[in-house]
Design an enzyme around this catalytic site. Structure first.
Site, PDB file in Angstrom:
ATOM      1  N   ARG A 174     -10.851 -25.558 -18.896  1.00 37.76           N
ATOM      2  CA  ARG A 174     -10.224 -24.614 -17.994  1.00 37.76           C
ATOM      3  C   ARG A 174      -9.451 -23.520 -18.699  1.00 37.76           C
ATOM      4  O   ARG A 174      -9.635 -22.351 -18.422  1.00 37.76           O
ATOM      5  CB  ARG A 174      -9.160 -25.356 -17.181  1.00 37.76           C
ATOM      6  CG  ARG A 174      -9.252 -25.339 -15.755  1.00 37.76           C
ATOM      7  CD  ARG A 174      -8.533 -26.584 -15.290  1.00 37.76           C
ATOM      8  NE  ARG A 174      -8.794 -27.661 -16.230  1.00 37.76           N
ATOM      9  CZ  ARG A 174      -9.833 -28.469 -16.131  1.00 37.76           C
ATOM     10  NH1 ARG A 174     -10.662 -28.368 -15.149  1.00 37.76           N
ATOM     11  NH2 ARG A 174     -10.041 -29.421 -17.018  1.00 37.76           N
ATOM     12  N   THR A 175      -8.560 -23.930 -19.592  1.00 34.66           N
ATOM     13  CA  THR A 175      -7.636 -22.938 -20.131  1.00 34.66           C
ATOM     14  C   THR A 175      -8.403 -21.882 -20.922  1.00 34.66           C
ATOM     15  O   THR A 175      -8.234 -20.682 -20.711  1.00 34.66           O
ATOM     16  CB  THR A 175      -6.547 -23.618 -20.989  1.00 34.66           C
ATOM     17  OG1 THR A 175      -5.933 -24.612 -20.194  1.00 34.66           O
ATOM     18  CG2 THR A 175      -5.508 -22.636 -21.448  1.00 34.66           C
TER      19      THR A 175
ATOM     20  N   LYS B 129     -11.664 -25.746 -43.626  1.00 31.31           N
ATOM     21  CA  LYS B 129     -11.610 -25.505 -45.084  1.00 31.31           C
ATOM     22  C   LYS B 129     -10.178 -25.530 -45.590  1.00 31.31           C
ATOM     23  O   LYS B 129      -9.931 -25.284 -46.763  1.00 31.31           O
ATOM     24  CB  LYS B 129     -12.210 -24.129 -45.403  1.00 31.31           C
ATOM     25  CG  LYS B 129     -13.646 -23.955 -44.999  1.00 31.31           C
ATOM     26  CD  LYS B 129     -14.102 -22.561 -45.438  1.00 31.31           C
ATOM     27  CE  LYS B 129     -15.425 -22.199 -44.834  1.00 31.31           C
ATOM     28  NZ  LYS B 129     -15.697 -20.757 -44.981  1.00 31.31           N
TER      29      LYS B 129
ATOM     30  N   ARG C 172      -4.496 -22.679 -28.869  1.00 35.46           N
ATOM     31  CA  ARG C 172      -4.171 -24.071 -28.514  1.00 35.46           C
ATOM     32  C   ARG C 172      -4.281 -24.914 -29.778  1.00 35.46           C
ATOM     33  O   ARG C 172      -5.252 -24.787 -30.525  1.00 35.46           O
ATOM     34  CB  ARG C 172      -5.131 -24.602 -27.459  1.00 35.46           C
ATOM     35  CG  ARG C 172      -4.994 -26.113 -27.305  1.00 35.46           C
ATOM     36  CD  ARG C 172      -5.719 -26.656 -26.127  1.00 35.46           C
ATOM     37  NE  ARG C 172      -5.094 -26.234 -24.886  1.00 35.46           N
ATOM     38  CZ  ARG C 172      -5.449 -26.724 -23.691  1.00 35.46           C
ATOM     39  NH1 ARG C 172      -6.406 -27.609 -23.589  1.00 35.46           N
ATOM     40  NH2 ARG C 172      -4.836 -26.313 -22.608  1.00 35.46           N
TER      41      ARG C 172
ATOM     42  N   HIS D  44       3.240 -25.619 -22.410  1.00 35.23           N
ATOM     43  CA  HIS D  44       1.981 -25.032 -21.949  1.00 35.23           C
ATOM     44  C   HIS D  44       2.341 -23.955 -20.925  1.00 35.23           C
ATOM     45  O   HIS D  44       2.148 -24.132 -19.728  1.00 35.23           O
ATOM     46  CB  HIS D  44       1.128 -26.131 -21.325  1.00 35.23           C
ATOM     47  CG  HIS D  44      -0.300 -25.764 -21.060  1.00 35.23           C
ATOM     48  ND1 HIS D  44      -0.758 -24.462 -21.079  1.00 35.23           N
ATOM     49  CD2 HIS D  44      -1.375 -26.530 -20.744  1.00 35.23           C
ATOM     50  CE1 HIS D  44      -2.056 -24.460 -20.796  1.00 35.23           C
ATOM     51  NE2 HIS D  44      -2.450 -25.698 -20.598  1.00 35.23           N
TER      52      HIS D  44
HETATM   53  C1  NCD Z   1      -3.527 -29.708 -19.426  1.00 33.66           C
HETATM   54  C2  NCD Z   1      -3.206 -29.635 -20.905  1.00 33.66           C
HETATM   55  O1  NCD Z   1      -4.062 -29.253 -21.700  1.00 33.66           O
HETATM   56  O2  NCD Z   1      -2.058 -29.927 -21.237  1.00 33.66           O
HETATM   57  N1  NCD Z   1      -4.779 -29.177 -19.128  1.00 33.66           N
HETATM   58  C3  NCD Z   1      -4.853 -27.847 -18.808  1.00 33.66           C
HETATM   59  O3  NCD Z   1      -4.641 -26.998 -19.615  1.00 33.66           O
HETATM   60  N2  NCD Z   1      -5.113 -27.547 -17.534  1.00 33.66           N
HETATM   61  C4  NCD Z   1      -3.339 -31.042 -18.835  1.00 33.66           C
HETATM   62  C5  NCD Z   1      -4.052 -32.210 -19.435  1.00 33.66           C
HETATM   63  O4  NCD Z   1      -4.820 -32.084 -20.394  1.00 33.66           O
HETATM   64  O5  NCD Z   1      -3.851 -33.301 -18.899  1.00 33.66           O
END
Ligand code: NCD
Length: 306
Positions: free
Chosen positions: A51-52, A80, A101, A129
């Site tokens: 999703r993100t 590397k 991320r 997040h």
């Molecule tokens: C969340 C995350 O990555 O922290 N997912 C997301 O970005 N929607 C929640 C999760 O992974 O449970």
């Protein structure tokens, strides 16, 4: 130049403006179709995501821009031994903005410290997040009409869930917010959140184990997945993973206008029978995530559309 590492990097006023912009994008998306013509976002994902990452990419494409990036540490020069600081310096020559991320807490801040372009924290370990929080705030404000005077229930893995930490940090800035924190004792919110955020701001909250006892008091129920990847032992994960399962019997005890949110991915914690309940808004929430990321990209790149 501005980054977003924590949801507190924006004042409440700035957040209001950002959410207004997201609502305007929702209303008239065609108006924004060329706002980022010629711009590029780099998505640097050292940790799994559906999703993100895709919602950042979709957001940039909706604005007329382009996307570059990688979706796992193995497919980047991290394999590397390249540092995050060096990677972001290099990416600064390729893109106008970056979303990162990383499994390590603080990695997004390190990236921001070395970057020549705006950096968006798309999740750093169990820490923060912020763009999920923007998504959550937009969902609540759009569907409830307010972000104040509400009882917010958070249920599941409150220890490792970074979305929970960012959301609590953000919501304490609005008046009349109370929290009901539902988790097994092993997965309670970290003490730094309890002391430095809740206690420090004199926010009313309770910590309980049993969802049935408190679900009737909630205006929002934010369900979360038990964060398997952050456990030290698989045995402990297996013992805790199905502790909470939201089903029709539990929903029958909730208010008629309580909303169920979940950052997704869902594992077992929400029974699929709930998906058709009008109070279940977690798939709508995903759509709001695209609007708010469009608004964030425009804001960080300082692009104004009349
Ligand atoms: C969340 C995350 O990555 O922290 N997912 C997301 O970005 N929607 C929640 C999760 O992974 O449970």
């Amino acid at each position: 130049m501005r980054h977003i590492i924590s949801p507190l990097d924006f004042t409440v006023d700035e957040l209001d403006k950002l959410l207004d912009l997201a609502n305007d994008i929702e209303k008239r998306p065609e108006h924004y179709r060329h706002a980022c013509d010629g711009k590029k976002i780099a998505t640097l994902f050292y940790e799994p995501s559906t999703r993100t990452r895709l919602s950042f990419e979709s957001a940039m494409l909706n604005l007329g821009g382009n996307v570059i990036g990688f979706s796992s540490a193995n497919s980047s020069s991290a394999a590397k031994g390249e540092s995050v600081g060096d990677t972001i310096r290099v990416i600064s020559s390729f893109a106008d903005i970056a979303a990162i991320r990383h499994p390590k807490e603080g990695a997004a801040q390190v990236a921001a410290d070395h970057s020549y372009i705006p950096v968006i924290n798309a999740g750093d370990g169990g820490h923060q997040h912020p763009t999920q929080t923007l998504t959550d705030l937009l969902t609540i404000r759009s569907l409830k009409g307010r972000l104040s005077n509400m009882t917010i229930g958070l249920c599941g893995d409150l220890k490792f869930g970074r979305t929970v930490h960012s959301l609590i940090n953000s919501l304490v800035r609005y008046p009349g917010i109370k929290f009901i924190l539902v988790s097994p004792p092993e997965l309670k919110i970290p003490s730094y959140t309890r002391e430095n955020v809740l206690d420090k701001n004199q926010i009313p909250y309770v910590e309980v184990e049993n969802l049935d006892e408190v679900i009737g008091d909630m205006d929002i129920l934010y369900m979360t997945r038990v964060q398997r990847e952050r456990f030290f032992s698989e045995e402990e994960y297996l013992r805790l993973k199905d502790r909470y399962i939201l089903d029709a019997a539990k929903m029958a005890m909730a208010k008629e206008d309580m909303l169920v949110l979940h950052p997704l991915p869902r594992v077992n914690e929400i029974s699929t029978e709930i998906d058709k309940d009008p109070r279940a808004v977690y798939f709508k929430q995903v759509q709001y995530g695209v609007y708010v990321r469009m608004a964030l990209i425009l804001t960080l790149l300082d692009i104004k559309v009349d």
